[in-house]
Design an enzyme around this catalytic site. Structure first.
Site, PDB file in Angstrom:
ATOM      1  CG  HIS A 108       4.593   5.234   5.359  1.00 32.04           C
ATOM      2  ND1 HIS A 108       4.354   5.450   4.020  1.00 32.04           N
ATOM      3  CD2 HIS A 108       5.582   4.325   5.427  1.00 32.04           C
ATOM      4  CE1 HIS A 108       5.165   4.694   3.310  1.00 32.04           C
ATOM      5  NE2 HIS A 108       5.932   3.995   4.132  1.00 32.04           N
ATOM      6  CG  ASP A 133       0.691   4.324   8.430  1.00 33.03           C
ATOM      7  OD1 ASP A 133       0.110   3.834   9.412  1.00 33.03           O
ATOM      8  OD2 ASP A 133       1.065   3.637   7.455  1.00 33.03           O
ATOM      9  CE  LYS A 135       2.298   0.439   9.579  1.00 34.87           C
ATOM     10  NZ  LYS A 135       1.209   0.785   8.633  1.00 34.87           N
ATOM     11  CE1 TYR A 165       2.520  -1.171  -2.449  1.00 32.36           C
ATOM     12  CE2 TYR A 165       2.387  -3.569  -2.380  1.00 32.36           C
ATOM     13  CZ  TYR A 165       2.569  -2.396  -3.086  1.00 32.36           C
ATOM     14  OH  TYR A 165       2.819  -2.451  -4.444  1.00 32.36           O
ATOM     15  NE  ARG A 234      -3.966  -7.007  -8.304  1.00 29.20           N
ATOM     16  CZ  ARG A 234      -3.383  -5.836  -8.147  1.00 29.20           C
ATOM     17  NH1 ARG A 234      -4.098  -4.795  -7.753  1.00 29.20           N
ATOM     18  NH2 ARG A 234      -2.095  -5.686  -8.370  1.00 29.20           N
ATOM     19  CD  GLU A 303      -3.192  -1.317  -7.888  1.00 28.96           C
ATOM     20  OE1 GLU A 303      -3.326  -2.520  -8.211  1.00 28.96           O
ATOM     21  OE2 GLU A 303      -2.087  -0.752  -7.819  1.00 28.96           O
ATOM     22  NE  ARG A 350       6.666  -3.283  -1.330  1.00 32.08           N
ATOM     23  CZ  ARG A 350       6.074  -2.698  -0.308  1.00 32.08           C
ATOM     24  NH1 ARG A 350       5.509  -1.516  -0.472  1.00 32.08           N
ATOM     25  NH2 ARG A 350       6.033  -3.268   0.874  1.00 32.08           N
ATOM     26  CE  LYS A 373       8.994   2.866  -4.953  1.00 25.82           C
ATOM     27  NZ  LYS A 373       8.284   1.893  -4.089  1.00 25.82           N
TER      28      LYS A 373
END
Length: 428
Positions: A108, A133, A135, A165, A234, A303, A350, A373
């Protein structure tokens, strides 16, 4: 005159000699420019990458012109794009040719990083599904489509999602690509999912060998364990995607029912390496479809979805006793500082380290399949050096004649590419 009485024969002899000389010169000129292709460098060689290069102290120059500008300043020529951007265009070993891989790449942002990722993992026997993505800007999509159109085994996902996300849309993006890959005529053996901020550490040959080693030969790799108590929130309450931007709970009264088919829910990574029969199972099985629907309003369903299905008996390639096995990603989590690593030399985002240059010795020593990353906006030098190191390793392992255009850097002294194995100094 040399042969006044044999003018005709002399003329033919001279013509033959001239023709031979012309052919010789043409062949050698062509060979010279093949061996010494014209550099179209768009950036100087980064001196901070010298410790990663084969000959310490040797002057180097970049041959790389891959950038967003390559696509925005001119119309790409597909007949030359692989050579100009230094894509590897032939299988580097029979092992790799006989074990083609499929890749799903969801992107994205960081367009240039994506292009470098694709170049690093590209091989003509593999197949690549790119999910852009929904967007993303039209220019972004156009450039990705232009690049993909130049390679017969690279394509954009038929259906695109506006990805949030930790949302269901992120899981759906992978499934959309799986639908496309299931129809591919390329006989891929396993599929690996990536995001645009990943970069490979293993070569394609090392990936092939690792995925066929014990216990992964014919087995799915989905690191994870039975859902621990701190993660049960979750899947106990309902979540929703807000403006395709973030996830939020609907409220305490919106609780979820039990999982379908009395499934035990597991928790693991969103990354995997899955067999083709398992992908077919996911796309056709009622159990998989029911779990997918139940997961629609959970938090970060990618996940738990893959790892839960992989713990079912009688599922193709299942790993029912699996836990956190599988060296899929080198990641520096903030809460693991002091235990699995000595801190982030780049910057935490994050709670995940965006790797800087000083993180690379740790990344390469760990030798995971991929590392996450990277951001060129923050630490471009980390990408530059890892890419040079990775390409040197890939070519050093090859069983075929290396084409000059496959090298990303050349020696200024000899004007020839060097092929010694790369090294990394220091430890993280």
């Amino acid at each position: 005159m040399l042969c006044p009485r044999r003018t005709k024969h002399c003329f033919l002899l001279s013509l033959g000699i001239c023709t031979a000389v012309y052919i010789y010169l043409k062949a050698n000129i062509q060979l010279y420019f093949t061996a010494h292709p014209k550099s179209e460098s768009s950036r100087p060689f980064p001196q901070y990458c010298r410790p990663f290069m084969p000959r310490q102290g040797a002057p180097w120059q970049m041959r790389d012109c891959l950038s967003e500008n390559y696509f925005t300043t001119k119309k790409p020529n597909c007949s030359r794009i692989a050579e100009e951007l230094h894509f590897i265009t032939a299988p580097l070993s029979r092992e790799e040719e006989e074990y083609p891989l499929a890749f799903i790449i969801t992107i994205h942002k960081e367009l240039e990083l994506f292009m470098r990722l694709l170049r690093a993992i590209y091989a003509p026997q593999n197949v690549y599904c790119i999910h852009v993505d929904g967007k993303a800007s039209q220019q972004y999509i156009t450039i990705v489509r232009q690049l993909a159109s130049c390679f017969p085994n690279v394509f954009l996902a038929t259906t695109r999602e506006k990805v949030t996300y930790a949302g269901f849309s992120r899981l759906k993006a992978d499934l959309n690509c799986m639908e496309d890959l299931a129809r591919s005529s390329i006989p891929w053996k396993k599929v690996i999912n990536l995001c645009g901020q990943d970069f490979p550490v293993m070569s394609n040959l090392e990936l092939v060998r690792y995925l066929q080693s014990k216990p992964w030969n014919g087995t799915n790799m989905t690191p994870g364990v039975k859902q621990p108590s701190p993660m049960k929130y979750r899947t106990q309450i309902q979540y929703e995607e807000i403006n395709h931007s973030y996830m939020a709970p609907k409220g305490k009264t919106y609780t979820k029912g039990s999982p379908p088919h009395n499934l035990d829910i597991y928790f693991g990574t969103a990354y995997y390496a899955l067999t083709r029969p398992f992908v077919d199972f996911v796309l056709r099985s009622t159990v998989a479809k029911d779990l997918l629907e139940w997961s629609r309003d959970t938090y970060s369903p990618d996940e738990h979805y893959w790892v839960t299905l992989n713990h079912l008996k009688d599922v193709p390639g299942s790993h029912t006793r699996g836990k956190w096995e599988g060296n899929i990603r080198a990641i520096k989590w903030k809460d693991q500082e002091g235990t699995t690593h000595k801190g982030c030399k780049g910057q935490y985002v994050r709670d995940i380290c965006v790797f800087g240059l000083a993180d690379l010795p740790w990344v390469t020593a760990k030798n995971s399949m991929f590392a996450n990353k990277f951001e060129r906006r923050l630490f471009p030098e980390a990408v530059d050096c890892l890419e040079l190191w990775h390409r040197q390793k890939v070519l050093q392992q090859a069983d075929v004649l290396i084409q000059p255009e496959w090298h990303l850097a050349t020696s200024k002294v000899s004007n020839q590419t060097l092929t010694e194995p790369a090294t990394v100094d220091g430890r993280g």
